[in-house]
Write an enzyme that holds these catalytic residues in place. Sequence first.
Site, PDB file in Angstrom:
ATOM      1  N   SER A  17       0.847  -1.192   0.000  1.00  0.00           N
ATOM      2  CA  SER A  17       0.000   0.000   0.000  1.00  0.00           C
ATOM      3  C   SER A  17       0.886   1.247   0.000  1.00  0.00           C
ATOM      4  CB  SER A  17      -0.975  -0.040   1.182  1.00  0.00           C
ATOM      5  OG  SER A  17      -2.011   0.893   1.004  1.00  0.00           O
TER       6      SER A  17
ATOM      7  N   ASP B  29      -9.603  -3.889  -5.654  1.00  0.00           N
ATOM      8  CA  ASP B  29      -9.106  -2.964  -4.638  1.00  0.00           C
ATOM      9  C   ASP B  29      -9.705  -1.578  -4.863  1.00  0.00           C
ATOM     10  OD1 ASP B  29      -7.656  -1.506  -2.788  1.00  0.00           O
ATOM     11  OD2 ASP B  29      -5.730  -2.386  -3.326  1.00  0.00           O
TER      12      ASP B  29
ATOM     13  N   HIS C  74      -8.306  -4.863  -1.274  1.00  0.00           N
ATOM     14  CA  HIS C  74      -7.053  -4.298  -0.798  1.00  0.00           C
ATOM     15  C   HIS C  74      -6.323  -5.250   0.146  1.00  0.00           C
ATOM     16  CE1 HIS C  74      -4.327  -0.968  -0.246  1.00  0.00           C
ATOM     17  NE2 HIS C  74      -4.418  -1.062   1.072  1.00  0.00           N
TER      18      HIS C  74
END
Length: 726
Positions: free
Chosen positions: A579, A665, A699
Amino acid sequence: MTDPAAPPVEQPASPPVATPRPVTAEHHGRTRVDAYDWLRDKESPEVVAHLEAENAYTEARTAHLAGLRQSIFDEIKARTRETDLSVPTRNRGHWYYARSFEGREYGASCRVPVADPDDWTPPTPAEDASPDEPALPGEEVLLDLNALAEGHDFFSLGGSSISPDGTLLAYSVDVVGDERYTVRILDLGTREPLPDVIEGVLGGVTWDRAGENVYYSTVDESWRADKIWRHALGTAQADDELVHHETDGRFFVGLGRTRSDRFLVIAAGSKITSEYRVLDADDPDAGFRVFCERREGVEYSLDHAVIAGEDRFLVLHNATGPDFELATAPIEPTPADRWEPLVAHDPATRLEDVDAFAGHLVVHQRSEGLTQLRILELGEAGVSDDYLVEFDEPVYTVGSGGNPAFTQPTVRLGYTTMAVPASVYDYDVRTRELLLRRRTPVLGGYDAADYEEHRLWATADDGEQVPISIVARRGSREAALDPGEGGGTGPVPVLLYGYGAYEMSIDPYFSIARLSLLDRGAAFAIAHVRGGGEMGRRWYDGGKMQHKQNTFSDFIACARHLVDTGWTTPEHLVAEGASAGGLLAGAVANQAPDLFGGVVAGVPFVDNLTTMLDATLPLTVTEYDEWGDPAADPDVYDYIAGYAPYDNVAAVRYPAILAETSFNDTRVLYVEPAKWVARLRATAVEPDVLLRTEMSAGHGGVSGRYKAWHDRAFSLAWILDRMGLA
């Protein structure tokens, strides 16, 4: 290891080629050309085919690791007690716990009645109970997640919440991966669902004290939680009442209930400012009232406590200093100048949270990079004692959780180190005893004494001392540096992990999967870089906005420290981040490509300039306080353009790169790593770059523990291959 008797693996085909289709944009007089923006069209068959071709290429290029991947998966599985139970947590008249079962992806949530209201010792379930047997007498299965997940490629439980009288269970599920949940309510007496169905919810719901209504939040087009709703049981969602709408695009909203059950609290917060509204259950007709109006740069949070017999709000705030102060205030709208200090601001100690109980307060804080729990005992006159809960290990992570009862005399703690598995303690405030309730079992004869942990310090470019936490098999470094006959075993391969954003601290933690790395001779390290919160608020401020470069240079300094002090060599050093940590991984690959033998970038935020220029994309506006607004400010544009991984791909030789992403995501869109890989392939010198896309995940990656183990085994096999340990 590859089976020497196995037939030779065919050479993989050439990597997929994304055709350049340049799009030109102008910002502040700067021209920017993007050749791969067409990969953004998620509905395009051509884009899907390209991602599937990338997956096929990655599979072909890593086919020689199939046996190692299976071995790592088998090791994770063999070390994990698959049929297991959590420590029961007491809430009102029941003990609640979770169960997992061998061979099943998901677990179940259960409860049993409290037998003795004066006994806070959790019951001990039968560890060898089969999936079809109760683990405790009188067990009631609340949710069987395997049954709920049946027929879905992806499944995530967003939250579950028992009504105050214990008869209803509200739960939310996501079967796509986009984090938009559907809420249903189960009658625990009849086991029949109520007709209520609430769709498009972010996470779970919160009950009111009467158990007649639930509150929930929804998101706007940019995936920002902006609305709080009240749903009356037995009515249609179309009739739900909009309780609060946050119109400032920088602010998220959420709702919760104080542990005392007296107040419902709506929190509105940006990255640097907060505002709370409270509803007193003793006076519900008064509605939600603003406790203290937002003031730019002032963050605060609320909890309800009873101190010296008086109802008070606890206010944790930064109005008097960046590392926060704990104050008290009346249970009514109160300006900051009327908040009364309880724990004064201390620049050496960052106060992070506070939990209120009838007889004590628990303050979560950190000092010198370590987490701490502080107990404030309450007496008739106020705080009667103030002390820390002590532990033996020099580097550890501690926090409290699973403490729902306002009147409980114990504090449930979670504790771990990089060698000590996650442990659950109950701290009895009355006797000051620390009682170990459970340590996560690691099967196969695991002994924490076989591993050593260290806290190292690297010197950053500006002289700042950056902490590193590292774990390895005991004696690994000494063996590597042994000057005796034979010259030592050689460098220790190291996986260096980093994040460095949002004031999120990556504290030392234990991982069963990591043992497959350590037991093959590698070490694992965490670079506690600026942008995180490990060293207080200044650490966060020093790695955001116009100081973001510190995050990357800190990580590079940590990598160089590991090389310069003889732990490893660049050829044996692999960087990993996910991320915002994936942005870090991409940036250091650009800035110090010769320092790493490999880079793993998970759901990586590598095209951050494009994202921050588009206010219609998920989360962009709410991120301005973290990264800046490049569309409004040319200096911000230039600064981000100077480090954004996608924009700074160069014609140099990069370390091998594995980029991993998820098609659904909503936080970091798959297109970012897809574009990044395409540009690396087109620009870098002899690039060795792989892209792996989970086509049915979000995600957080795949759902289900066995799928997650396979997923991590894939990454670890690639990492070990780069280290020369495959």
